[in-house]
Design a protein around this motif. Structure first.
Motif, PDB file in Angstrom:
ATOM      1  N   ARG A 121      -7.521  87.541 -62.989  1.00 46.54           N
ATOM      2  CA  ARG A 121      -6.074  87.657 -62.820  1.00 46.54           C
ATOM      3  C   ARG A 121      -5.577  86.710 -61.725  1.00 46.54           C
ATOM      4  O   ARG A 121      -4.614  85.955 -61.918  1.00 46.54           O
ATOM      5  CB  ARG A 121      -5.727  89.108 -62.477  1.00 46.54           C
ATOM      6  CG  ARG A 121      -4.234  89.368 -62.262  1.00 46.54           C
ATOM      7  CD  ARG A 121      -4.028  90.824 -61.827  1.00 46.54           C
ATOM      8  NE  ARG A 121      -2.656  91.076 -61.462  1.00 46.54           N
ATOM      9  CZ  ARG A 121      -1.711  91.471 -62.317  1.00 46.54           C
ATOM     10  NH1 ARG A 121      -2.014  91.631 -63.584  1.00 46.54           N
ATOM     11  NH2 ARG A 121      -0.482  91.690 -61.907  1.00 46.54           N
ATOM     12  N   ASP A 122      -6.248  86.727 -60.584  1.00 46.69           N
ATOM     13  CA  ASP A 122      -5.800  85.895 -59.468  1.00 46.69           C
ATOM     14  C   ASP A 122      -5.913  84.409 -59.810  1.00 46.69           C
ATOM     15  O   ASP A 122      -5.028  83.609 -59.462  1.00 46.69           O
ATOM     16  CB  ASP A 122      -6.641  86.202 -58.225  1.00 46.69           C
ATOM     17  CG  ASP A 122      -6.346  87.590 -57.656  1.00 46.69           C
ATOM     18  OD1 ASP A 122      -5.335  88.189 -58.078  1.00 46.69           O
ATOM     19  OD2 ASP A 122      -7.133  88.062 -56.812  1.00 46.69           O
ATOM     20  N   THR A 123      -6.996  84.048 -60.506  1.00 45.50           N
ATOM     21  CA  THR A 123      -7.217  82.643 -60.837  1.00 45.50           C
ATOM     22  C   THR A 123      -6.142  82.113 -61.783  1.00 45.50           C
ATOM     23  O   THR A 123      -5.608  81.003 -61.593  1.00 45.50           O
ATOM     24  CB  THR A 123      -8.607  82.463 -61.482  1.00 45.50           C
ATOM     25  OG1 THR A 123      -9.608  82.874 -60.547  1.00 45.50           O
ATOM     26  CG2 THR A 123      -8.852  81.016 -61.859  1.00 45.50           C
ATOM     27  N   LEU A 124      -5.781  82.900 -62.800  1.00 49.07           N
ATOM     28  CA  LEU A 124      -4.788  82.432 -63.770  1.00 49.07           C
ATOM     29  C   LEU A 124      -3.376  82.457 -63.184  1.00 49.07           C
ATOM     30  O   LEU A 124      -2.558  81.564 -63.470  1.00 49.07           O
ATOM     31  CB  LEU A 124      -4.863  83.271 -65.039  1.00 49.07           C
ATOM     32  CG  LEU A 124      -6.196  83.183 -65.810  1.00 49.07           C
ATOM     33  CD1 LEU A 124      -6.089  83.871 -67.160  1.00 49.07           C
ATOM     34  CD2 LEU A 124      -6.642  81.739 -66.012  1.00 49.07           C
ATOM     35  N   LEU A 125      -3.071  83.428 -62.367  1.00 51.47           N
ATOM     36  CA  LEU A 125      -1.760  83.431 -61.698  1.00 51.47           C
ATOM     37  C   LEU A 125      -1.658  82.257 -60.733  1.00 51.47           C
ATOM     38  O   LEU A 125      -0.603  81.614 -60.601  1.00 51.47           O
ATOM     39  CB  LEU A 125      -1.542  84.753 -60.956  1.00 51.47           C
ATOM     40  CG  LEU A 125      -1.169  85.965 -61.830  1.00 51.47           C
ATOM     41  CD1 LEU A 125      -1.150  87.225 -60.984  1.00 51.47           C
ATOM     42  CD2 LEU A 125       0.190  85.738 -62.495  1.00 51.47           C
ATOM     43  N   ASP A 126      -2.751  81.945 -60.052  1.00 52.48           N
ATOM     44  CA  ASP A 126      -2.761  80.801 -59.132  1.00 52.48           C
ATOM     45  C   ASP A 126      -2.542  79.492 -59.883  1.00 52.48           C
ATOM     46  O   ASP A 126      -1.871  78.581 -59.393  1.00 52.48           O
ATOM     47  CB  ASP A 126      -4.113  80.772 -58.409  1.00 52.48           C
ATOM     48  CG  ASP A 126      -4.212  79.591 -57.463  1.00 52.48           C
ATOM     49  OD1 ASP A 126      -3.491  79.566 -56.461  1.00 52.48           O
ATOM     50  OD2 ASP A 126      -5.024  78.683 -57.764  1.00 52.48           O
TER      51      ASP A 126
END
Length: 1000
Positions: A121-126
């Motif tokens: 989640r964090d990687t794709l939002l970033d």
């Protein structure tokens, strides 16, 4: 390079898995030159590639575009291994890295662990928030960044999958991470959509930024996405739910919120599936929403609930079983899931729910193109859908009252169904194993081109690659054979469980019977027919209490079985007998499995136990007989030959007379029980019942005579012939339950001293009577039909019988011989006796005085042999128009006509009557009335014994007992009056025929 060195090099390449050796050699030379990586070091991971040639070709293409990226990754051993595995299994990843060679660096360390859901989640939002062109180009650059980053994370998941020692065991964790990645991608795409819709893109804003911020959109994952069972490339089924904060409700109308949320949903879907520089990830499918493609893309929570309350079809609730909030406003999404769950878990109570689910599965199969059926991993017979539909149907039906099986995931649901006793351990284990295998095959065929497909390849080279990619087989033929065996096993289990009739019975239970308090249960049991509800509750508690698996299964069965017991003749006795049977069988796995998996067997068991004390008492001693109810063939009476062979084998195994006779008695009880169960279930006719009971008695007498003779007749007297002659209904092969076995005993001395022969014969008779006795199911060998009746010798020589019949025989004795039939002992002696009997019973000239004497005796029997106080009209044997009327009339006709009409020379009443009709001796209508009366009286007589386990020839006056007898004969409940009227009417008509033909 010399010829020998080149040959050695090519051999080494072959060992690594290359097949196009010259091409591989050339490509290695090229990549070595461009990257500086020595060819031996370069092929260090080649053995990990399912398709080494394809992997090397892809590596060369990437190196041509960015040799430095390839060189840098080679420095990381784990990353290099991951690259070979990915390129060898997936041309899709080969194309991805060719488009984005810089992404190779992200493979460093790949394959050791799976990325967590938080990391995804964090990687794709970033990726979308860090994209410089986010606002400048309307978000397209952000979407491209999202897709690239998603495939980077997908490569890490695939590397772990491909490099694991046992990928089939990691299917659940890989599928869960794929679902988490999809949820993260939707979350990131929604973030971009919010910017686009609120004016973040120049000139593209449609709604004020503050309104967009206040509008909520929850994305509900359905199907595999909701259950965290996603594939590598699969449609992601979603439902969109709109809402607002409570404080914003006054400022934003519901329609405005839905408009904003709809625009957000459209843009979110476009970010995942629209055409961009980087190819789409997968299809976002919102067709499971209310009204499908014709319905609104986005609804509020209240609108969703209103639809499900009024219009939703059964399949829609099945689809909601796996619903999970995966992106957007999770609070709103969880509220949606919580609101629909009660509707999901009560949907099975809908009318014809089970049938509709079964039909839906069949329609899925019917719509598969014919050319694809044999290759369909997902939809075809024996495919993934067979497992999923089976598990979901079991969940939905039993989840009506059991919240412990309400899981989203297939494997988790299987575990729960096993734990709670709804499915057997072996079946669940096979299903779980096969599900993992099928999902692994599906994963690998999708990885191949990173395209949505569910078809097994057909080309040998593709199958070879699949075998290597899965590790399930060494060759293409091996993986195909495995696939075929899995399909057969899955289909077999699916058919057994998915079409299990008990599912319909459970789903049809009224809501008030699924969970009752003790007081409510007491009242309910009384209301549905239990005379002793308190006792019934004790039996239920004994059956269902405890934590063992047996008790868990009984808890599931009880609500349905109680209803079936209540529909029976004697619910209280039926439940008591079931408890005793269950206790005798203990933890025997087949018994509870049979009841759970075969509602036909379960319902039949309640029927025989509540309908027959005769059966209940025998089943307590022969509990394994319950298995017969699951197979009609096992309920068919066994042949005389089969029983004779078993009886002889018994005597061969047992040295002592007592041991042998104990086993013979057990054989007789078992076969009587088999016949009784078949009679109550209705799989055999009254004629077949009579024949089976006669055969059982024949075999028992034969086995007893074989057992006792060596203990009575010494070797020096072995020349003595001894036989048993069946008489009466036994001789006519017309026995009913509880009937005596009328017999006569005959011997021939041959070389044995006549006095000695007589003494031995009498001893044989005594031993036969002693050792055939059975206190549980009595066998009375009644010799009262012998010459001179009770005053005559118990056994006579053949010559003595001949002398008696020549000089002193009475008319009734000739009449008695009409039913004489050889049963046991010397075959030659039986033949001789039958020749003698034929001369007496089929006389060439009729003795009119003898016939008048028979008529006089019949009249005396009617007046003298009826029990004192008995109503003659209700006596099944001696009453007017009953058995004796029909039998005496037929025997009179035989004495008169059998000498001329060969077909009448039979011991069977109905066969003789039919022959008489065919010969014109009696008209068709009178014959039919006599036949009807004989059959009905015989059935009522046997039913009377089956019901009470006591022999009686009186049609009961008690309405409950009479109703019970009627139920055994197939009458509907509360038919006591109809049974009575039918019998009295049938015998009245038969009596008129009798009086006209017998006395007229």
């Amino acid at each position: 390079m010399s010829a020998s060195e080149r040959s050695s090099s090519l051999t080494h390449l072959a060992r690594l898995g290359f097949t196009s050796l010259s091409d591989a050699d050339a490509l290695l030379t090229e990549v070595e030159a461009s990257t500086g990586v020595p060819r031996n070091a370069m092929t260090s991971g080649a053995q990990l590639a399912a398709d080494a040639d394809e992997a090397l070709s892809a590596l060369a293409r990437i190196a041509r575009r960015d040799a430095d990226a390839v060189r840098r990754l080679h420095a990381d051993e784990q990353g290099w291994r991951a690259l070979w595995a990915l390129l060898g299994a997936s041309t899709g990843f080969a194309d991805f890295f060719h488009r984005n060679p810089a992404e190779l660096s992200e493979l460093a360390g790949a394959g050791v662990t799976l990325p967590s859901s938080v990391e995804l989640r964090d990687t794709l939002l970033d990726a979308v928030s860090a994209e410089d062109g986010f606002a400048a180009d309307g978000g397209e650059a952000a979407w491209v960044a999202l897709r690239v980053r998603y495939r980077r994370m997908l490569a890490r998941i695939a590397a772990f999958d491909l490099l694991s020692a046992s990928p089939v065991d990691h299917v659940p964790s890989v599928a869960a991470r794929l679902a988490d990645a999809a949820a993260a991608a939707l979350e990131a795409s929604l973030a971009v959509a919010r910017t686009r819709v609120s004016g973040g893109a120049a000139g593209a804003g449609l709604f004020p930024r503050d309104q967009v911020a206040r509008a909520k959109l929850a994305i509900i994952g359905m199907g595999k996405a909701g259950a965290r069972e996603l594939n590598y490339v699969s449609d992601v089924d979603v439902i969109f739910v709109a809402g607002t904060d409570e404080g914003a409700a006054e400022e934003l109308s519901e329609s405005r919120v839905v408009d904003i949320a709809t625009r957000l949903a459209v843009q979110t879907m476009r970010g995942i599936s629209g055409i961009e520089i980087e190819p789409p990830l997968w299809e976002v499918d919102a067709n499971l929403r209310p009204e499908g493609k014709q319905g609104a893309l986005v609804r509020t929570l209240d609108s969703h609930l209103a639809y499900y309350e009024r219009w939703a079809k059964s399949w829609e609730f099945q689809a909601l079983l796996k619903a999970r909030a995966i992106a957007g406003d999770l609070t709103l999404g969880e509220a949606y899931v919580a609101a629909v769950q009660p509707k999901v878990w009560t949907s099975a109570a809908r009318e014809s729910f089970v049938d509709s689910v079964q039909r839906m599965r069949e329609r899925v199969t019917e719509h598969i193109p014919a050319a694809e059926v044999a290759h369909q991993i997902k939809l075809g017979p024996g495919g993934i859908r067979d497992i999923e539909f089976t598990v979901q149907l079991l969940q939905l039906v039993h989840g009506l009252s059991d919240d412990r099986i309400r899981q989203r995931g297939t494997l988790e649901a299987l575990d729960a169904l096993v734990a709670e006793g709804y499915i057997g351990r072996n079946e669940a284990s096979a299903f779980a194993r096969d599900y993992r295998v099928l999902r692994l095959l599906e994963h690998r065929v999708q990885l191949r081109n990173l395209r949505r497909t569910h078809l097994m390849p057909s080309r040998p080279e593709e199958l070879r690659v699949l075998a290597r990619a899965t590790g399930l087989a060494e060759t293409g033929d091996g993986v195909w054979e495995l696939w075929e065996s899995v399909k057969r096993e899955v289909r077999d289990i699916h058919v057994r469980l998915f079409y299990r009739p008990l599912l319909s019975a459970v789903a049809a239970l009224p809501a008030e019977e699924r969970a009752l308090s003790a007081e409510q249960a007491h009242d309910r049991l009384a209301a549905i027919g239990f005379a002793d509800p308190a006792g019934a509750l004790r039996h239920i508690a004994a059956l269902t209490s405890g934590l063992r698996r047996k008790a868990a299964i009984q808890r599931h069965l009880m609500p349905v079985m109680i209803r079936w017991f209540a529909e029976g003749v004697d619910p209280d006795y039926g439940l008591l007998a079931f408890r005793r049977l269950s206790e005798r069988l203990g933890d025997t796995p087949w018994f509870l499995r049979m009841l759970r998996d075969s509602s036909a067997a379960a319902e039949s068991l309640t029927r025989v136990l509540s309908g027959s004390r005769y059966i209940g008492e025998l089943m307590e001693w022969i509990p394994e007989s319950a298995a017969w109810l699951d197979d009609d063939e096992l309920l068919r009476p066994r042949t005389g030959i089969a029983l004779q062979q078993e009886a002889r084998a018994i005597q061969a195994r047992h040295g002592s007379l007592e041991d042998a006779m104990r086993s013979v008695r057990a054989l007789r009880r078992r076969e009587l029980l088999r016949t009784a169960m078949a009679a109550v279930i209705g799989t055999i006719t009254i004629e077949e019942v009579a024949d089976a009971l006669t055969t059982i008695t024949d075999v028992t007498i034969q086995a007893t005579l074989r057992a006792v003779r060596p203990t009575i007749v010494p070797p020096e007297d072995a020349d003595l012939d001894f036989s048993v002659i069946g008489m009466g209904r036994f001789g006519g092969r017309e026995l009913g339950f509880g009937s005596d076995a009328d017999v006569m005993y005959v011997y021939r001395a041959n070389s044995v001293d006549p006095q000695r022969a007589h003494e031995l014969a009498v001893k044989l008779v005594a031993a036969l009577r002693t050792h055939s006795e059975d206190h549980r199911v009595p066998l009375d060998l009644d010799a009262d039909l012998r010459p001179e009746g009770r005053n005559g010798p118990i056994a006579r020589s053949l010559d003595a019988y001949a002398e008696y019949y020549r000089r002193w025989s009475l008319s009734w004795e000739a009449q008695a011989l009409l039913r004489a039939r050889g049963v046991a002992g010397s075959v030659k002696l039986i033949g001789s006796f039958m020749e003698l009997a034929d001369q007496v019973r089929y006389p060439a000239t009729v003795d009119q005085q003898g016939l008048r004497e028979i008529k006089r005796i019949k009249a005396r029997v009617e007046s003298e042999r009826l029990p004192q106080g008995a109503d003659p009209a209700r006596h099944l044997k001696l009453g007017p128009g009953s058995l004796s009327d029909v039998e005496w009339l037929v025997q009179l006709l035989q004495l008169e006509h059998a000498h001329e009409v060969e077909g009448m020379r039979t011991t069977s009443t109905l066969v003789a009557l039919k022959a008489a009709q065919q010969a014109g001796v009696i008209a068709a209508v009178p014959a039919a009335r006599l036949t009807d009366a004989w059959r009905l009286a015989s059935r009522l007589r046997s039913a009377n014994t089956l019901l009470s386990a006591q022999t009686s020839d009186i049609l009961p006056v008690d309405r409950k007992r009479l109703d019970g007898i009627g139920r055994l004969l197939g009458y509907p409940p509360r038919s006591a009056t109809q049974v009575e009227e039918d019998y009295l009417g049938t015998t009245r008509r038969a009596r008129r025929v009798f009086e006209k033909l017998f006395y007229g």
